[in-house]
Design a protein around this motif. Sequence first.
Motif, PDB file in Angstrom:
ATOM      1  N   UNK A  86      38.199 -54.186 -13.138  1.00  0.00           N
ATOM      2  CA  UNK A  86      39.647 -54.000 -13.089  1.00  0.00           C
ATOM      3  C   UNK A  86      40.101 -53.543 -11.706  1.00  0.00           C
ATOM      4  N   UNK A  87      41.311 -53.924 -11.302  1.00  0.00           N
ATOM      5  CA  UNK A  87      41.820 -53.504  -9.986  1.00  0.00           C
ATOM      6  C   UNK A  87      42.350 -52.073  -9.961  1.00  0.00           C
ATOM      7  N   UNK A  88      42.413 -51.412 -11.138  1.00  0.00           N
ATOM      8  CA  UNK A  88      42.870 -50.020 -11.195  1.00  0.00           C
ATOM      9  C   UNK A  88      41.892 -49.226 -12.049  1.00  0.00           C
ATOM     10  N   UNK A  89      41.862 -47.921 -11.832  1.00  0.00           N
ATOM     11  CA  UNK A  89      41.020 -47.035 -12.641  1.00  0.00           C
ATOM     12  C   UNK A  89      41.932 -46.149 -13.464  1.00  0.00           C
ATOM     13  N   UNK A  90      42.403 -46.682 -14.584  1.00  0.00           N
ATOM     14  CA  UNK A  90      43.290 -45.983 -15.499  1.00  0.00           C
ATOM     15  C   UNK A  90      42.848 -46.269 -16.933  1.00  0.00           C
ATOM     16  N   UNK A  91      43.187 -45.388 -17.839  1.00  0.00           N
ATOM     17  CA  UNK A  91      42.750 -45.554 -19.230  1.00  0.00           C
ATOM     18  C   UNK A  91      43.535 -46.669 -19.909  1.00  0.00           C
ATOM     19  N   UNK A  92      42.812 -47.665 -20.390  1.00  0.00           N
ATOM     20  CA  UNK A  92      43.415 -48.789 -21.105  1.00  0.00           C
ATOM     21  C   UNK A  92      43.715 -48.367 -22.538  1.00  0.00           C
ATOM     22  N   UNK A  93      44.955 -48.601 -22.980  1.00  0.00           N
ATOM     23  CA  UNK A  93      45.344 -48.195 -24.331  1.00  0.00           C
ATOM     24  C   UNK A  93      45.470 -49.364 -25.297  1.00  0.00           C
ATOM     25  N   UNK A  94      45.481 -50.606 -24.786  1.00  0.00           N
ATOM     26  CA  UNK A  94      45.594 -51.746 -25.691  1.00  0.00           C
ATOM     27  C   UNK A  94      45.178 -53.017 -24.978  1.00  0.00           C
ATOM     28  N   UNK A 104      55.039 -51.771 -25.265  1.00  0.00           N
ATOM     29  CA  UNK A 104      55.744 -50.716 -26.000  1.00  0.00           C
ATOM     30  C   UNK A 104      55.480 -49.367 -25.354  1.00  0.00           C
ATOM     31  N   UNK A 105      56.512 -48.529 -25.319  1.00  0.00           N
ATOM     32  CA  UNK A 105      56.386 -47.213 -24.686  1.00  0.00           C
ATOM     33  C   UNK A 105      57.446 -46.275 -25.231  1.00  0.00           C
ATOM     34  N   UNK A 106      57.423 -45.052 -24.739  1.00  0.00           N
ATOM     35  CA  UNK A 106      58.437 -44.087 -25.120  1.00  0.00           C
ATOM     36  C   UNK A 106      59.820 -44.467 -24.642  1.00  0.00           C
ATOM     37  N   UNK A 107      59.887 -45.340 -23.633  1.00  0.00           N
ATOM     38  CA  UNK A 107      61.173 -45.817 -23.124  1.00  0.00           C
ATOM     39  C   UNK A 107      61.731 -46.944 -23.982  1.00  0.00           C
ATOM     40  N   UNK A 108      60.833 -47.764 -24.551  1.00  0.00           N
ATOM     41  CA  UNK A 108      61.269 -48.903 -25.348  1.00  0.00           C
ATOM     42  C   UNK A 108      60.288 -50.054 -25.233  1.00  0.00           C
ATOM     43  N   UNK A 109      60.828 -51.272 -25.281  1.00  0.00           N
ATOM     44  CA  UNK A 109      60.013 -52.486 -25.175  1.00  0.00           C
ATOM     45  C   UNK A 109      60.355 -53.181 -23.869  1.00  0.00           C
ATOM     46  N   UNK A 110      59.343 -53.393 -23.035  1.00  0.00           N
ATOM     47  CA  UNK A 110      59.523 -54.050 -21.746  1.00  0.00           C
ATOM     48  C   UNK A 110      58.936 -55.447 -21.797  1.00  0.00           C
ATOM     49  N   UNK A 111      59.724 -56.445 -21.415  1.00  0.00           N
ATOM     50  CA  UNK A 111      59.260 -57.831 -21.386  1.00  0.00           C
ATOM     51  C   UNK A 111      58.759 -58.160 -19.982  1.00  0.00           C
ATOM     52  N   UNK A 112      57.575 -58.780 -19.923  1.00  0.00           N
ATOM     53  CA  UNK A 112      56.934 -59.081 -18.640  1.00  0.00           C
ATOM     54  C   UNK A 112      56.631 -60.572 -18.561  1.00  0.00           C
ATOM     55  N   UNK A 161      56.661 -47.242 -16.576  1.00  0.00           N
ATOM     56  CA  UNK A 161      57.241 -46.757 -17.835  1.00  0.00           C
ATOM     57  C   UNK A 161      56.335 -45.668 -18.417  1.00  0.00           C
ATOM     58  N   UNK A 162      56.921 -44.696 -19.126  1.00  0.00           N
ATOM     59  CA  UNK A 162      56.130 -43.572 -19.653  1.00  0.00           C
ATOM     60  C   UNK A 162      55.606 -43.819 -21.054  1.00  0.00           C
ATOM     61  N   UNK A 163      54.603 -43.045 -21.450  1.00  0.00           N
ATOM     62  CA  UNK A 163      54.125 -42.994 -22.832  1.00  0.00           C
ATOM     63  C   UNK A 163      53.849 -44.388 -23.410  1.00  0.00           C
ATOM     64  N   UNK A 164      53.028 -45.159 -22.702  1.00  0.00           N
ATOM     65  CA  UNK A 164      52.724 -46.536 -23.134  1.00  0.00           C
ATOM     66  C   UNK A 164      51.840 -46.503 -24.367  1.00  0.00           C
ATOM     67  N   UNK A 165      52.160 -47.359 -25.354  1.00  0.00           N
ATOM     68  CA  UNK A 165      51.425 -47.390 -26.603  1.00  0.00           C
ATOM     69  C   UNK A 165      50.746 -48.725 -26.901  1.00  0.00           C
ATOM     70  N   UNK A 166      51.212 -49.825 -26.312  1.00  0.00           N
ATOM     71  CA  UNK A 166      50.581 -51.089 -26.645  1.00  0.00           C
ATOM     72  C   UNK A 166      51.143 -52.265 -25.878  1.00  0.00           C
ATOM     73  N   UNK A 167      50.509 -53.442 -26.097  1.00  0.00           N
ATOM     74  CA  UNK A 167      50.946 -54.684 -25.489  1.00  0.00           C
ATOM     75  C   UNK A 167      50.749 -55.800 -26.498  1.00  0.00           C
ATOM     76  N   UNK A 168      51.653 -56.763 -26.505  1.00  0.00           N
ATOM     77  CA  UNK A 168      51.577 -57.885 -27.450  1.00  0.00           C
ATOM     78  C   UNK A 168      52.082 -59.152 -26.799  1.00  0.00           C
ATOM     79  N   UNK A 169      51.567 -60.271 -27.281  1.00  0.00           N
ATOM     80  CA  UNK A 169      52.026 -61.594 -26.868  1.00  0.00           C
ATOM     81  C   UNK A 169      52.382 -62.354 -28.140  1.00  0.00           C
ATOM     82  N   UNK A 170      53.553 -62.971 -28.148  1.00  0.00           N
ATOM     83  CA  UNK A 170      53.986 -63.690 -29.360  1.00  0.00           C
ATOM     84  C   UNK A 170      53.185 -64.970 -29.549  1.00  0.00           C
TER      85      UNK A 170
END
Length: 269
Positions: A211-219, A26-34, A260-269
């Motif tokens: 982790x392979x990146x040094x970025x702030x994890x939000x979810x 989830x992000x400011x752009x919408x919902x991205x499926x991966x 994608x910008x303004x990421x807020x979360x991640x979910x798996x059904x």
Amino acid sequence: MSDDDISLSEKRMYGETRPETHAYVSSGLGVTRVETAGGQIGRFSLAERCSARDIAGSSGEIAVATDESVLVSTDDGFAPAGFGSATAVGYDDDGLLAAGSGRVARYADGEWVDLGSIEGVRAIDGDLLGAADGVYRLPDCERLGLADVRDVAPGYAATADGLYRRDGDDWAEVRSGAHGAVASDGQRTHAADDEDALYELVDGEWRECDLPVRERVVDVTYGRADDAYAVTENGTVLVETTDEATADGRGGWRQRSLGVPDVTGIAVA
């Protein structure tokens, strides 16, 4: 065509087929499926354009909190379920929950049933709700203490001044400093601080994840078997898989940037 442009199903033609999972960001752009499978992170696409504030998944369903409504996944995409503007969504054993504009409610039989009134709700997980002024327990909306709560998980709360574990009727600080995310499924527990580090509770000790990146994890969330999923504020999806579950026999964390910008979360059904 680059390797990133090949779908996971095409890649598996050349090796053992492994279960495929769809993660939703989830992000400011919408919902991205991966697409993910066996530690691989494949194609991704925008599944719904909206301003997504929060996201949750359970039993094959994905729910999204947006500025206008709560969206729920269907066979044809996402459909509005009403409620109005929402800041948080989550699931417990009885189904979907949502909060926003001071209202907390459960979705049952096609209708929203109010549970109580709580301002500034930021997270829902199971029977816990995290808000600006503390942790609350559902369904009676009883306040359990703490303040400036950013995230909750069964038995845990991430706050602006520390990570806390529920100890009887009290909270015990288990990590100091601001934490923005926590997840637990009873077997695994992860927590992310504001210093770009993700930690896992292993044998009673908090160990920093490689982790392979040094970025702030939000979810953080969990998927099939031992898979763990995380997403950073910059839109990098991270997947951790065991050695045995990967095609190359090398587990650990893999990453892919979604851009994608303004990421807020991640979910798996």
